[in-house]
Motif scaffolding. Structure first.
Motif, PDB file in Angstrom:
ATOM      1  N   GLY A   1     -46.875   3.103-123.622  1.00 45.03           N
ATOM      2  CA  GLY A   1     -47.966   2.732-124.515  1.00 45.03           C
ATOM      3  C   GLY A   1     -48.709   1.511-124.021  1.00 45.03           C
ATOM      4  N   GLU A   2     -47.981   0.525-123.496  1.00 46.17           N
ATOM      5  CA  GLU A   2     -48.623  -0.681-122.957  1.00 46.17           C
ATOM      6  C   GLU A   2     -49.552  -0.335-121.793  1.00 46.17           C
ATOM      7  OE1 GLU A   2     -45.485  -4.354-123.735  1.00 46.17           O
ATOM      8  OE2 GLU A   2     -45.402  -3.224-121.860  1.00 46.17           O
ATOM      9  N   ILE A   3     -49.068   0.499-120.884  1.00 48.58           N
ATOM     10  CA  ILE A   3     -49.857   0.858-119.706  1.00 48.58           C
ATOM     11  C   ILE A   3     -51.114   1.622-120.104  1.00 48.58           C
ATOM     12  CG2 ILE A   3     -49.837   2.318-117.636  1.00 48.58           C
ATOM     13  CD1 ILE A   3     -46.922   1.491-117.237  1.00 48.58           C
ATOM     14  N   GLN A   4     -51.019   2.412-121.170  1.00 51.42           N
ATOM     15  CA  GLN A   4     -52.185   3.170-121.634  1.00 51.42           C
ATOM     16  C   GLN A   4     -53.067   2.366-122.581  1.00 51.42           C
ATOM     17  OE1 GLN A   4     -49.775   6.535-122.981  1.00 51.42           O
ATOM     18  NE2 GLN A   4     -50.798   7.810-121.475  1.00 51.42           N
ATOM     19  N   GLY A   5     -52.831   1.076-122.650  1.00 51.19           N
ATOM     20  CA  GLY A   5     -53.684   0.210-123.444  1.00 51.19           C
ATOM     21  C   GLY A   5     -53.254   0.049-124.886  1.00 51.19           C
ATOM     22  N   GLY A   6     -52.076   0.564-125.229  1.00 52.13           N
ATOM     23  CA  GLY A   6     -51.616   0.473-126.607  1.00 52.13           C
ATOM     24  C   GLY A   6     -52.115   1.636-127.427  1.00 52.13           C
TER      25      GLY A   6
END
Length: 508
Positions: free
Chosen positions: A247-252
């Motif tokens: 999720g962090e890598i996809q911007g949340g």
């Protein structure tokens, strides 16, 4: 209701032209798949190189370089698909031809699942509409998972519709489970959003509950996600930790209205992140704006023809697969919506088939000509956009290859390590490993990178407009100029500096 009783499937005769028999599905669908492959081989494959994400997937099983860092959101399905070729050769052309042929066969098989549900003209129409989109053609020979999610979604929905129509035998059950497993193996999240409406349909529809099919769909989803889940515990500290990192890598993941981003990306942006560009070419999105109306009209047309359940489930599943990318992810890429486009092509084809049939019955030649011209214009825009995307992609990969060649000329040859700006694709072309000390692909600390540099040639790349770093402690800085792009290369102390200072080394 005009639909057939669920246990007595209605034979589907193709609407015929006066004086002609029904069109047979096998040669018609084979022709669609063949043209799909031919266009890929003619326009997309020649001269193409591997893009950033492709180098990650291909490097896991062979290709030109050691495995790149595999970040949390990625799944290994596409690596398995390319393995038979990538393990034998580093040729991008061979890989492209393999994928083009495989995608053509998969398109044929996905449409073939629907042959007992839809008349041949609708099947052919759905195939042409989906295969004629520039993202479909561009990603057909690409080492990317999205097209395979699309074709798996189309097949899974077809198997479920056959099950709901009274054919819930072993073939339908196994087919639905296998198709969902394929999608989940490629992209676990896509597998979930595909399985959700299908499980609800087979478990909740009054008079059409199919508990065996529901169980098979869940089993397929779990089976397809199993390698991703196992890897989460082996490499990422558990499933929750991997989901959080993904999720962090996809911007949340959260409420993110990205409909307008996808609209702008249709002009030929393979990735729009951040998508703060102007709407460069509105003509490329006309079909997209009309799509909701065409889908609604298609569901109505299918209902009048006794195929309402099929069109409605295809539309519902298509919307489900689109939902996370339109409203939960903060950036856009046309490939994300390929599963939705494959499914929504079914009701759209129903709508167009009814319009053509009405026009013929009324003998309105002008109306029929207008429909044909609209379709020709749509396909022309798609091919024009495809041409632009192919040129841009080819130029980018050529730039990466040129920089990689220059680094080889500096003495950075395998075994070697590259870090920094655009390190992943450039390292692949150079035959080096890529290691990042920061960002989404962080897999090494700065100290570890410096220690590694004392063993193998190691370079850190920065944008060409970056200020020249002070070459302290034996480091050496070189500026590479290639085409419109330039890079600042910092050769870390160790074999890289020694190789660069060797006689005969070209410093660009």
């Amino acid at each position: 209701m005009h639909e057939c009783p669920p246990m007595i499937p209605r034979p589907m005769a193709a609407p015929g032209v006066p004086g002609r028999g029904p069109v047979r599905p096998l040669p018609a669908l084979a022709a669609v798949a063949a043209v799909f492959v031919i266009v890929q081989l003619a326009f997309v494959v020649p001269g193409s190189g591997l893009a950033w994400d492709e180098t990650v997937y291909v490097s896991q099983v062979g290709g030109n370089a050691p495995p790149a860092y595999f970040s949390a959101p990625r799944a290994r399905g596409i690596s398995y698909l390319v393995a038979p070729v990538a393990m034998l050769t580093a040729s991008t052309t061979a890989l492209r031809i393999h994928l083009a042929l495989m995608s053509g066969a998969a398109l044929f098989l996905a449409l073939w699942v629907w042959r007992r549900i839809l008349p041949t003209p609708v099947l052919v129409g759905a195939g042409v509409l989906f295969a004629g989109l520039w993202p479909t053609l561009f990603y057909g020979p690409a080492a990317m998972p999205n097209l395979w999610c699309a074709l798996g979604s189309l097949a899974a929905t077809g198997w479920v519709v056959r099950s709901l129509r009274g054919g819930a035998g072993r073939t339908e059950t196994a087919g639905a489970a296998t198709a969902v497993a394929l999608v989940a193996l490629m992209r676990p999240a896509d597998g979930f959003w595909l399985a959700l409406p299908l499980v609800l349909a087979t478990g909740l529809l009054p008079g059409r509950r199919r508990p065996r099919t529901s169980a098979a769909l869940v089993a397929g989803l779990v089976t397809g996600c199993a390698p991703w889940i196992a890897e989460a515990y082996a490499r990422y500290g558990g499933l929750q930790a991997r989901l959080h990192r993904a999720g962090e890598i996809q911007g949340g993941l959260g409420w993110n209205f990205a409909v307008d981003d996808h609209l702008r990306a249709l002009a030929g942006r393979t990735l729009c992140r951040p998508c703060d560009i102007a709407w460069e070419s509105p003509a490329t999105a006309v079909w997209w704006l009309l799509l909701p109306l065409l889908v609604v009209g298609g569901v109505g047309a299918a209902r009048r023809a006794g195929r309402g359940t099929a069109a409605l489930l295809a539309a519902a599943t298509g919307l489900s697969t689109a939902l996370p990318y339109l409203f939960l992810v903060e950036y856009a890429a046309p490939r994300f919506l390929l599963p939705s486009y494959a499914l929504l092509a079914v009701p759209v084809a129903e709508h167009l088939n009814e319009l053509i049939a009405r026009t013929r019955r009324a003998r309105r030649q002008a109306g029929l000509a207008a429909l044909v011209l609209a379709l020709v214009a749509h396909l022309t825009v798609q091919l024009s956009t495809l041409s632009h995307v192919v040129r841009t992609s080819r130029a980018t990969s050529q730039e990466f290859a040129a920089v990689a060649g220059a680094l080889n000329g500096l003495g950075l040859r395998p075994p070697c390590v590259i870090s920094g700006d655009d390190a992943v694709p450039i390292a692949y072309y150079a035959g080096c490993a890529s290691r990042q000390a920061a960002g989404h692909d962080a897999s090494i600390t700065p100290g570890e990178l410096r220690s590694l540099a004392r063993q193998v040639p190691t370079a850190v790349l920065a944008p060409g407009d970056a200020k020249t770093a002070t070459a302290t402690g034996g480091a050496r800085t070189v500026r590479l100029l290639h085409g419109p792009e330039s890079y600042l290369v910092r050769l870390l102390p160790g074999p890289a500096v020694e190789a660069a200072e060797a006689p005969g080394v070209h410093h660009g």
